[in-house]
Scaffold this active site. Structure first.
Site, PDB file in Angstrom:
ATOM      1  N   GLU A 187      34.201  43.198  45.591  1.00  0.00           N
ATOM      2  CA  GLU A 187      35.241  42.260  45.153  1.00  0.00           C
ATOM      3  C   GLU A 187      36.306  42.192  46.235  1.00  0.00           C
ATOM      4  O   GLU A 187      36.301  42.980  47.169  1.00  0.00           O
ATOM      5  CB  GLU A 187      35.888  42.769  43.855  1.00  0.00           C
ATOM      6  CG  GLU A 187      34.947  42.777  42.668  1.00  0.00           C
ATOM      7  CD  GLU A 187      35.634  43.206  41.387  1.00  0.00           C
ATOM      8  OE1 GLU A 187      36.610  43.977  41.456  1.00  0.00           O
ATOM      9  OE2 GLU A 187      35.175  42.772  40.311  1.00  0.00           O
ATOM     10  N   ASN A 214      41.833  51.697  32.189  1.00  0.00           N
ATOM     11  CA  ASN A 214      42.730  52.523  33.019  1.00  0.00           C
ATOM     12  C   ASN A 214      43.825  51.717  33.710  1.00  0.00           C
ATOM     13  O   ASN A 214      44.939  52.198  33.888  1.00  0.00           O
ATOM     14  CB  ASN A 214      41.929  53.370  34.021  1.00  0.00           C
ATOM     15  CG  ASN A 214      41.180  52.540  35.024  1.00  0.00           C
ATOM     16  OD1 ASN A 214      40.718  51.448  34.715  1.00  0.00           O
ATOM     17  ND2 ASN A 214      41.060  53.050  36.230  1.00  0.00           N
ATOM     18  N   CYS A 258      39.733  54.999  39.239  1.00  0.00           N
ATOM     19  CA  CYS A 258      38.385  55.185  39.789  1.00  0.00           C
ATOM     20  C   CYS A 258      38.440  55.729  41.212  1.00  0.00           C
ATOM     21  O   CYS A 258      37.489  56.333  41.694  1.00  0.00           O
ATOM     22  CB  CYS A 258      37.633  53.868  39.758  1.00  0.00           C
ATOM     23  SG  CYS A 258      38.550  52.537  40.565  1.00  0.00           S
TER      24      CYS A 258
HETATM   25  P1  NAD Z   1      33.453  51.586  29.793  1.00  0.00           P
HETATM   26  O1  NAD Z   1      32.224  51.356  30.574  1.00  0.00           O
HETATM   27  O2  NAD Z   1      33.352  52.418  28.564  1.00  0.00           O
HETATM   28  O3  NAD Z   1      34.083  50.207  29.294  1.00  0.00           O
HETATM   29  C1  NAD Z   1      34.462  49.196  30.200  1.00  0.00           C
HETATM   30  C2  NAD Z   1      34.470  47.868  29.467  1.00  0.00           C
HETATM   31  O4  NAD Z   1      33.125  47.572  29.096  1.00  0.00           O
HETATM   32  C3  NAD Z   1      35.257  47.860  28.163  1.00  0.00           C
HETATM   33  O5  NAD Z   1      35.866  46.623  27.993  1.00  0.00           O
HETATM   34  C4  NAD Z   1      34.167  48.074  27.129  1.00  0.00           C
HETATM   35  O6  NAD Z   1      34.512  47.591  25.850  1.00  0.00           O
HETATM   36  C5  NAD Z   1      33.043  47.272  27.721  1.00  0.00           C
HETATM   37  N1  NAD Z   1      31.698  47.619  27.254  1.00  0.00           N
HETATM   38  C6  NAD Z   1      31.267  48.766  26.698  1.00  0.00           C
HETATM   39  N2  NAD Z   1      29.960  48.677  26.391  1.00  0.00           N
HETATM   40  C7  NAD Z   1      29.557  47.441  26.782  1.00  0.00           C
HETATM   41  C8  NAD Z   1      28.316  46.748  26.742  1.00  0.00           C
HETATM   42  N3  NAD Z   1      27.213  47.282  26.241  1.00  0.00           N
HETATM   43  N4  NAD Z   1      28.278  45.502  27.240  1.00  0.00           N
HETATM   44  C9  NAD Z   1      29.377  44.924  27.771  1.00  0.00           C
HETATM   45  N5  NAD Z   1      30.577  45.528  27.819  1.00  0.00           N
HETATM   46  C10 NAD Z   1      30.670  46.775  27.348  1.00  0.00           C
HETATM   47  O7  NAD Z   1      34.515  52.161  30.808  1.00  0.00           O
HETATM   48  P2  NAD Z   1      35.975  52.676  30.486  1.00  0.00           P
HETATM   49  O8  NAD Z   1      35.874  54.019  29.859  1.00  0.00           O
HETATM   50  O9  NAD Z   1      36.740  51.593  29.804  1.00  0.00           O
HETATM   51  O10 NAD Z   1      36.583  52.788  31.957  1.00  0.00           O
HETATM   52  C11 NAD Z   1      36.517  53.927  32.728  1.00  0.00           C
HETATM   53  C12 NAD Z   1      35.463  53.785  33.802  1.00  0.00           C
HETATM   54  O11 NAD Z   1      35.732  52.635  34.599  1.00  0.00           O
HETATM   55  C13 NAD Z   1      35.437  54.938  34.771  1.00  0.00           C
HETATM   56  O12 NAD Z   1      34.112  55.305  35.015  1.00  0.00           O
HETATM   57  C14 NAD Z   1      36.068  54.365  36.033  1.00  0.00           C
HETATM   58  O13 NAD Z   1      35.698  55.006  37.224  1.00  0.00           O
HETATM   59  C15 NAD Z   1      35.598  52.970  35.978  1.00  0.00           C
HETATM   60  N6  NAD Z   1      36.428  52.103  36.808  1.00  0.00           N
HETATM   61  C16 NAD Z   1      35.890  51.610  37.965  1.00  0.00           C
HETATM   62  C17 NAD Z   1      36.664  50.820  38.805  1.00  0.00           C
HETATM   63  C18 NAD Z   1      36.105  50.249  40.084  1.00  0.00           C
HETATM   64  O14 NAD Z   1      36.720  49.340  40.628  1.00  0.00           O
HETATM   65  N7  NAD Z   1      34.983  50.729  40.583  1.00  0.00           N
HETATM   66  C19 NAD Z   1      37.979  50.535  38.449  1.00  0.00           C
HETATM   67  C20 NAD Z   1      38.486  51.066  37.266  1.00  0.00           C
HETATM   68  C21 NAD Z   1      37.694  51.847  36.450  1.00  0.00           C
END
Ligand code: NAD
Length: 480
Positions: free
Chosen positions: A461, A150, A282
């Site tokens: 963080e 995002n 998020c």
């Molecule tokens: P996601 O969990 O699908 O993927 C995030 C990252 O993790 C990607 O690089 C993905 O390839 C990797 N990944 C996927 N499976 C994995 C595994 N088994 N082991 C290690 N890495 C793995 O999330 P997304 O769809 O890319 O992002 C959206 C989500 O992120 C939303 O839920 C959003 O709220 C959250 N988000 C949170 C924050 C925060 O600071 N709390 C900030 C931005 C986004």
């Protein structure tokens, strides 16, 4: 089609399998580049390179690391237009948003930690003339930095900057859905002779290479930002290895509007909190609680604003919203909109995919969508939709709204709008969220502890919290 490459030991290299995945431009639904479909072998190479580099990087002075991070920030700024265009194309977000938020923040992250590392201090515990304890903070080793789609370069740099500043080396894993700016960053690193192996970037699908990275015996730190389900998985599989783990996860954030608020400011901020980046932040305020006395007036003002937002070509300066990130994500959001209707939600505006003309007709556009008449505890008000969809929920009293806001399994952020500052403080103290704003939204100070409670994450963080996370405390007791 351009091939994105992994960045390992200072070189841009193909994945060992030579297999690639198509990278789609969400504004038109067409593939425009190829992403490595890396596997465990590539992860192992990257970790090996980071481990070798750790032996010299961990011995550099703070000033040397600070200078190198600032040099990278300079290079990001020199390549500003290219990075802005790439982020917008890869993610679907308006060019104006990438120029205002994403890319400036990427260089700001590097500069912030380049400065912070020079101003850090450590604890001293004196024992009444008998001894002095002082605590050193030392780097740990190879850090896995996993980031979502995002805010691609913004969140990647938010992790790698403190990891590198504290003397660790990094294997970064950007989202396979938005890999382009991480790739451009690796090209920039090469151009400025960034020390080899200190930063490595492996591209590919998380479910394929993720476990190899997070459970790797030479990776003692994992910093992850992404969905709560992925966070849960990482937490589970890394548990036996006693790694340092930071999880920044999803949110379903309440936006609480009291009837004594600055009305126009509350409406415009609620709209911004709902729809910025197509609702894919998020911190977006997706549950809007409005006090009964102003509910109808607020509803019509917010809906009016939402209807006036222009969803269009991300490249056009007129567009307020661009495309959502992928076809799969668009379909997920549309499914949630249907579910909301089935649950008795009244659609006040939006609710449809938008088909644009010409080149953009296959792009993934969704109208800003507002619902009402959904129970505060229904699935729509509990699950993260991560799209331009909000619900309006009326409330009568402070106690009611605190109960409803806290009913979510998430606890990332919240906003409160009121002119009664005592009430603002009182309610903020009772809301279960890690980040709370009063009369504003997304006003970020990089020094604050940032992160969520409950299913929104583990750890914080930002500022010295990040420096602490990426170091190990070592206490030394000296007898006087
Ligand atoms: P996601 O969990 O699908 O993927 C995030 C990252 O993790 C990607 O690089 C993905 O390839 C990797 N990944 C996927 N499976 C994995 C595994 N088994 N082991 C290690 N890495 C793995 O999330 P997304 O769809 O890319 O992002 C959206 C989500 O992120 C939303 O839920 C959003 O709220 C959250 N988000 C949170 C924050 C925060 O600071 N709390 C900030 C931005 C986004």
């Amino acid at each position: 089609m351009e091939k994105i490459l992994n960045y390992i030991n200072g070189e841009l290299i193909e994945p060992s399998s030579k297999i690639y995945i198509e990278n789609i431009d969400p504004s038109c639904g067409k593939a425009y580049s190829l992403v490595p479909d890396s596997c465990a072998d590539d992860v192992n190479e990257a970790v090996k390179s980071a481990k070798v580099a750790y032996s010299f990087w961990s011995k550099t002075t703070k000033q040397e690391r600070s200078d190198i991070l600032n040099k990278l920030a300079d290079a990001i700024e020199e390549n500003f237009d290219m990075l802005v265009a790439a982020e917008s194309r890869d993610n679907g977000k308006p060019l104006s948003l990438a120029a205002k938020v994403d890319i400036p923040r990427a260089s700001a992250n590097l500069r912030f930690f380049a400065g912070a590392i020079l101003h850090d201090s450590s604890d001293v515990h004196e024992m009444d003339g008998e001894a002095i304890n002082y605590t050193l903070r030392v780097p740990i080793g190879v850090a896995a930095c996993i980031s979502p789609w995002n805010l691609p370069l913004y969140l990647l740099t938010w992790k790698i900057a403190p990891a590198l500043a504290t003397g660790n080396t990094v294997v970064a894993k950007p989202s396979e859905i938005t890999p382009m700016t991480a790739y451009l960053l690796s090209k920039i690193c090469k151009e400025i002779n960034f020390p080899k192996g200190v930063l490595n970037i492996v591209h590919g699908r998380g479910e394929k290479l993720g476990d190899a990275l997070t459970t790797h015996q030479d990776v003692p730190i994992v910093s992850f930002t992404g969905g709560s389900d992925t966070g849960k998985h990482i937490s589970k599989i890394t548990a036996p290895y006693f790694k340092k783990l930071s999880l920044e996860l999803g949110g379903k954030n309440p936006n609480i509007i009291f009837d004594d608020c600055d009305f126009d400011k509350a409406v415009s901020t609620a709209s911004r909190a709902a729809f910025t980046n197509q609702g894919q932040i998020c911190l977006c305020g997706s549950r809007v609680f409005v006090q009964n006395k102003i509910y109808e007036k607020f509803k019509s003002a917010l809906v009016d604003k939402a209807k006036k937002l222009i969803v269009g070509d991300p490249k056009s300066s007129n567009s307020h919203l661009g495309a959502v990130v992928s076809e799969e994500h668009m379909n997920k959001i549309l499914l949630k909109i249907n579910e909301a209707k089935k649950l008795g939600g009244i659609l006040l505006c939006g609710g449809e995919r938008l088909i644009l003309e010409g080149e953009l007709k296959n792009g993934y556009y969704i109208q800003p969508t507002v619902f009402e008449n959904l129970a505060y505890d229904c699935s729509i008000n509990n699950e993260e939709i991560f799209g331009p969809v909000v619900t309006l929920i009326p409330f009568e009293s402070e106690d009611d709204v605190i109960m409803m806001a806290n009913s979510s399994e998430f606890g990332l952020s919240a906003s409160i709008f009121t002119k009664d500052i005592s009430r603002g403080h009182r309610v903020a103290a009772k809301i279960d969220s890690g980040v709370i704003w009063i009369n504003t939204w997304l006003l970020r100070d990089l020094r604050i502890p940032f992160g969520g409670m409950k299913n929104s994450g583990v750890g914080r963080e930002g500022g010295f919290n990040s420096l602490k996370f990426f170091t190990e405390p070592k206490n030394i007791c000296v007898k006087i």
